[in-house]
Design a protein around this motif. Structure first.
Motif, PDB file in Angstrom:
ATOM      1  N   GLU B 152       0.830  -1.216   0.000  1.00 46.41           N
ATOM      2  CA  GLU B 152       0.000   0.000   0.000  1.00 46.41           C
ATOM      3  C   GLU B 152       0.862   1.264   0.000  1.00 46.41           C
ATOM      4  O   GLU B 152       0.538   2.243  -0.666  1.00 46.41           O
ATOM      5  N   ALA B 153       1.959   1.213   0.748  1.00 42.33           N
ATOM      6  CA  ALA B 153       2.823   2.393   0.836  1.00 42.33           C
ATOM      7  C   ALA B 153       3.436   2.718  -0.518  1.00 42.33           C
ATOM      8  O   ALA B 153       3.457   3.880  -0.943  1.00 42.33           O
ATOM      9  N   LEU B 154       3.911   1.681  -1.211  1.00 40.67           N
ATOM     10  CA  LEU B 154       4.529   1.939  -2.510  1.00 40.67           C
ATOM     11  C   LEU B 154       3.483   2.374  -3.535  1.00 40.67           C
ATOM     12  O   LEU B 154       3.756   3.199  -4.400  1.00 40.67           O
ATOM     13  N   GLU B 155       2.273   1.833  -3.413  1.00 44.08           N
ATOM     14  CA  GLU B 155       1.193   2.267  -4.315  1.00 44.08           C
ATOM     15  C   GLU B 155       0.845   3.722  -4.054  1.00 44.08           C
ATOM     16  O   GLU B 155       0.636   4.494  -4.986  1.00 44.08           O
ATOM     17  N   ALA B 156       0.771   4.082  -2.773  1.00 40.97           N
ATOM     18  CA  ALA B 156       0.453   5.466  -2.414  1.00 40.97           C
ATOM     19  C   ALA B 156       1.491   6.427  -2.999  1.00 40.97           C
ATOM     20  O   ALA B 156       1.172   7.542  -3.404  1.00 40.97           O
ATOM     21  N   MET B 263       9.706   0.186   3.539  1.00 45.59           N
ATOM     22  CA  MET B 263      10.504  -0.961   3.111  1.00 45.59           C
ATOM     23  C   MET B 263      11.458  -1.334   4.230  1.00 45.59           C
ATOM     24  O   MET B 263      12.060  -0.461   4.863  1.00 45.59           O
ATOM     25  N   TRP B 264      11.588  -2.645   4.448  1.00 46.35           N
ATOM     26  CA  TRP B 264      12.451  -3.092   5.546  1.00 46.35           C
ATOM     27  C   TRP B 264      13.311  -4.262   5.072  1.00 46.35           C
ATOM     28  O   TRP B 264      12.818  -5.204   4.446  1.00 46.35           O
ATOM     29  N   LEU B 265      14.605  -4.169   5.360  1.00 42.26           N
ATOM     30  CA  LEU B 265      15.512  -5.262   5.028  1.00 42.26           C
ATOM     31  C   LEU B 265      15.628  -6.172   6.230  1.00 42.26           C
ATOM     32  O   LEU B 265      16.106  -5.756   7.282  1.00 42.26           O
TER      33      LEU B 265
END
Lengths: 293, 433
Positions: B152-156, B263-265
């Motif tokens: 959702e965050a990347l889409e936003a 995003m989390w590694l």
């Protein structure tokens, strides 16, 4: 007068044996073992290794990171001792003066002491948590972006606060009992001579508390140096990173986590000497000014 | 003659009877707490029920370091367990102590159990092997760092997950504008050092990353690329494009689970836990690389831990251990472990089986780790072997925090890491006499 005497001249030694055995097995032998391994670099599995002389010591003493830990430990110990002694005394004097509901006050102030150090550490971790900690939120309200585990000083503050908080009730109990053992005749005589309560406290009450204060000071120093280990371990969440750690934690980290037995043993010996010097200094310098009767 | 035969026959019958009545018991010390511990118990139970000659008892010994320390203490007292789980950073200690462990490959072959090292996935088989490629430890919980992202965050933000760090730099401001911290990670030494080197096929240490011997091994002989990376991290942190929450794993994972970080590694093994913890759709992709450093990025290597067979046990117990290793590597057990925990399957057969049953059609994120491990490798992407590595990681964590907080430059930090790291390696070499 008839002297009590043992029939056999060996009897006293035999009676001393259990105590001496305990001291030998649990103190002297491990200490000797620590000194021996501090001169080696050993494989942890087989205990075989290279004799390196004083290399472990020179390595520790020239390590800027060890010095950083030492400076932190000294500052931390002083702060914890003074804050927890000061607040313990303040609360004891206040509770001593309360007439109604004294029992409730006492219980409320004492029960923190029933918390085991790791649990205190855990509560501390939660209070200072970066994401959910109420103290972190409170700090944010005054514009302080408190981040334990990220900022060196923030973590130092958090570790100190939790460690001091844990020790206050202990000091409170001892100070309260010391205050209550001051004869009322002394207090009444002082009250007749001097009107100022503050002055009476510093000139009459406090000197009478001196033996207790001295005793507590030694115990609190030991507490801050050694027993705060669990608190530190929990606060840094097993990853010291850039966070301040005490010397004891470093011994554990290098020895038990990193399997550097020689280096860790050298650090232990340094700590042993430090405690020895500290205890002698405390007795020599401060005890002279303390009057027991 | 006849008497001897009868005696032998009786003896054999007795042995068979004894074996039936009293199974050979072996113990397994592990470091898997919580849900993972439950799965470990399930594996042990499955092994015990699959036959009646052997009985394995798993014992939880605390974290990885606690388990290793307990094993060392037990070994010196002559009471070591048969099987112990040792983590990646402790591999040099246990493998370096010659005679403390029986190499897994020897153990299995001596027990007469069929073994082929080629059954194991490439990224997995070399990490716990010696310089000749002989497997010393049996890979168990194997994971590798991957990039998780909040869909959702990347889409936003209207962006795609980045393949390279150059792409990340381009899209990060848009993610920030959408109200998220673009990136966080949970383990700087593992993700941004060890695997940074592996992904870009840059030497991490001399002596073939330390595999060829402890004496004279020097860490980080080439630091240009990684220095540039850490200078970027500090700049991103300053600009609000990267969130740093300390050296502890959980403190960095929580903001991703809370939906603050886009995003989390983390570890491919984090997948099982993440799935239960978050309520937004998330997916995963490969660990990004710098296109400016390499155009053909290589595989990452595994993290996690391996199982080691401790020396000093009777032959029948070693046979039991070998049988257990065989059971553990079987496709069904590997598949179960993979599905329940998110750790990668260690054998090709198990991977194929997961594909066959359509597991990755259902949860494509679960395949990312193993695909990344199966990428083409290079000379420097097989793993590393360094002693006192726990302390070296501590040094890295300390220095990296100072770089990210803007207290020193990456160049200064790597000077310190190299100096202190090499000193530790040198000291470790002296413990090996």
């Amino acid at each position: 007068m008839k002297k009590a005497q043992f029939n056999s001249r060996w009897m006293p030694y035999a009676l001393l044996m259990p105590q001496m055995a305990i001291i030998g097995i649990f103190f002297l032998w491990p200490a000797a073992e620590a000194i021996r391994s501090s001169f080696y670099l050993e494989d942890p599995f087989f205990g075989t290794g290279t004799f390196v002389g004083f290399e472990n010591y020179s390595n520790v003493l020239t390590d800027p990171n060890y010095r950083r830990s030492a400076v932190f430990t000294a500052a931390f110990t002083l702060t914890v001792v003074f804050v927890s002694l000061g607040l313990g005394l303040l609360f004891a004097v206040s509770a001593d003066r309360v007439l109604r509901g004294q029992q409730t006050y006492k219980t409320l102030l004492m029960w923190v002491y029933a918390i085991a150090p790791p649990v205190a550490g855990l509560i501390g971790v939660m209070l200072f948590d970066q994401h959910i900690g109420p103290l972190t939120d409170a700090a944010a309200a005054i514009g302080w972006n408190l981040q334990i585990g990220v900022d060196y000083w923030d973590t130092a503050v958090a570790i100190t606060v939790v460690s001091a908080w844990k020790q206050i009730p202990y000091n409170f109990i001892f100070f309260l009992s010391a205050l209550q053992s001051i004869p009322s005749s002394v207090k009444e005589a002082a009250a007749i001579d001097c009107r100022s309560e503050t002055r009476r406290f510093w000139t009459v009450t406090f000197p009478l508390l001196a033996p207790m204060t001295f005793f507590l000071m030694i115990l609190n120093t030991t507490y801050a140096l050694f027993e705060t280990f669990g608190t530190v371990d929990l606060m840094v969440q097993d990853q010291p990173g850039n966070s301040p750690v005490t010397l004891v934690y470093k011994v554990y980290r290098d020895g038990f986590r990193g399997n550097d037995l020689g280096g860790s043993a050298a650090q232990s010996v340094i700590l042993m000497v430090l405690v020895l010097v500290l205890t002698i200094a405390q007795f020599r310098l401060i005890e002279r000014r303390v009057h027991y009767s | 003659m006849l008497r001897n035969t009868i005696l032998a026959a009786t003896g054999a019958a007795m042995t068979a009877f004894a074996a039936h009545a009293e199974p050979v018991e072996i113990t397994w010390w592990h470091a898997m707490g919580g849900q993972l511990g439950e799965t470990v118990n399930e594996i042990a139970k499955g092994f015990n029920e699959s036959q009646d000659a052997y009985q394995i008892t798993p014992v939880y010994k605390g974290g990885y370091e606690d388990t290793l320390t307990a094993t060392i203490a037990a070994f010196r007292a002559g009471e070591q367990p048969n099987v112990v789980q040792v983590f990646d950073a402790g591999a040099a200690t246990i493998i370096g102590a010659k005679g403390a462990v029986v190499p897994a490959e020897d153990l299995i072959q001596e027990a007469g159990v069929a073994f082929d090292a080629n059954d194991y996935i490439d990224g997995v088989r070399y990490f716990y092997a010696d310089s000749d490629g002989k497997m010393i430890g049996m890979p168990f919980n194997s994971s590798t760092p991957i990039l998780y992202y909040n869909v959702e965050a990347l889409e936003a933000a209207g962006v795609e997950p980045p393949k390279t760090w150059e792409e990340f730099e381009a899209i990060a401001p848009q993610i920030k504008e959408a109200g998220y911290t673009p990136l966080a990670q949970s383990h700087l030494p593992w993700i941004f050092t060890e695997n940074f080197m592996s992904r870009h096929n840059i030497p991490f240490a001399t002596n073939a990353n330390g595999f060829e011997g402890v004496a004279g091994t020097e860490i980080l002989p080439e630091t240009a690329a990684i220095e540039a990376h850490f200078d970027k991290l500090a700049a991103w942190n300053e600009a609000g494009l990267f969130g740093f929450y300390g050296a502890a794993w959980g403190a960095n994972q929580t903001p991703f689970e809370n939906g603050e970080v886009a995003m989390w590694l983390g570890s491919s093994g984090s997948f099982g836990g993440l799935r239960n913890a978050v309520d937004f759709p998330f997916s995963a992709t490969y660990l990004p690389y710098w296109e400016g450093v390499t155009e053909s990025p290589t595989n990452t290597f595994i993290g996690g831990a391996a199982l080691f067979a401790m020396a000093g046990h009777p032959e029948e117990e070693n046979t039991a251990t070998a049988e257990f290793f065989k059971y553990l590597s079987s496709p069904d057990v590997q598949l179960m472990w993979h599905q329940q925990t998110g750790y990668v399957p260690i054998t090709k057969a198990a991977y194929e089986k997961a594909q066959e049953i359509g597991y990755y059609d259902e949860v494509p994120q679960a395949e990312v780790g193993i695909q990344q491990l199966s990428l083409p490798g290079g000379a420097w992407s097989k793993g590393y072997r360094m002693g006192f590595y726990v302390q070296i990681r501590d040094v890295m964590n300390r220095e990296y925090a100072q770089v990210i907080n803007g207290e020193k430059s990456a160049a200064e930090a790597f000077e310190v890491i190299k100096a202190e790291g090499n000193k530790l390696l040198d000291r470790f070499a002296k413990t090996m006499n």
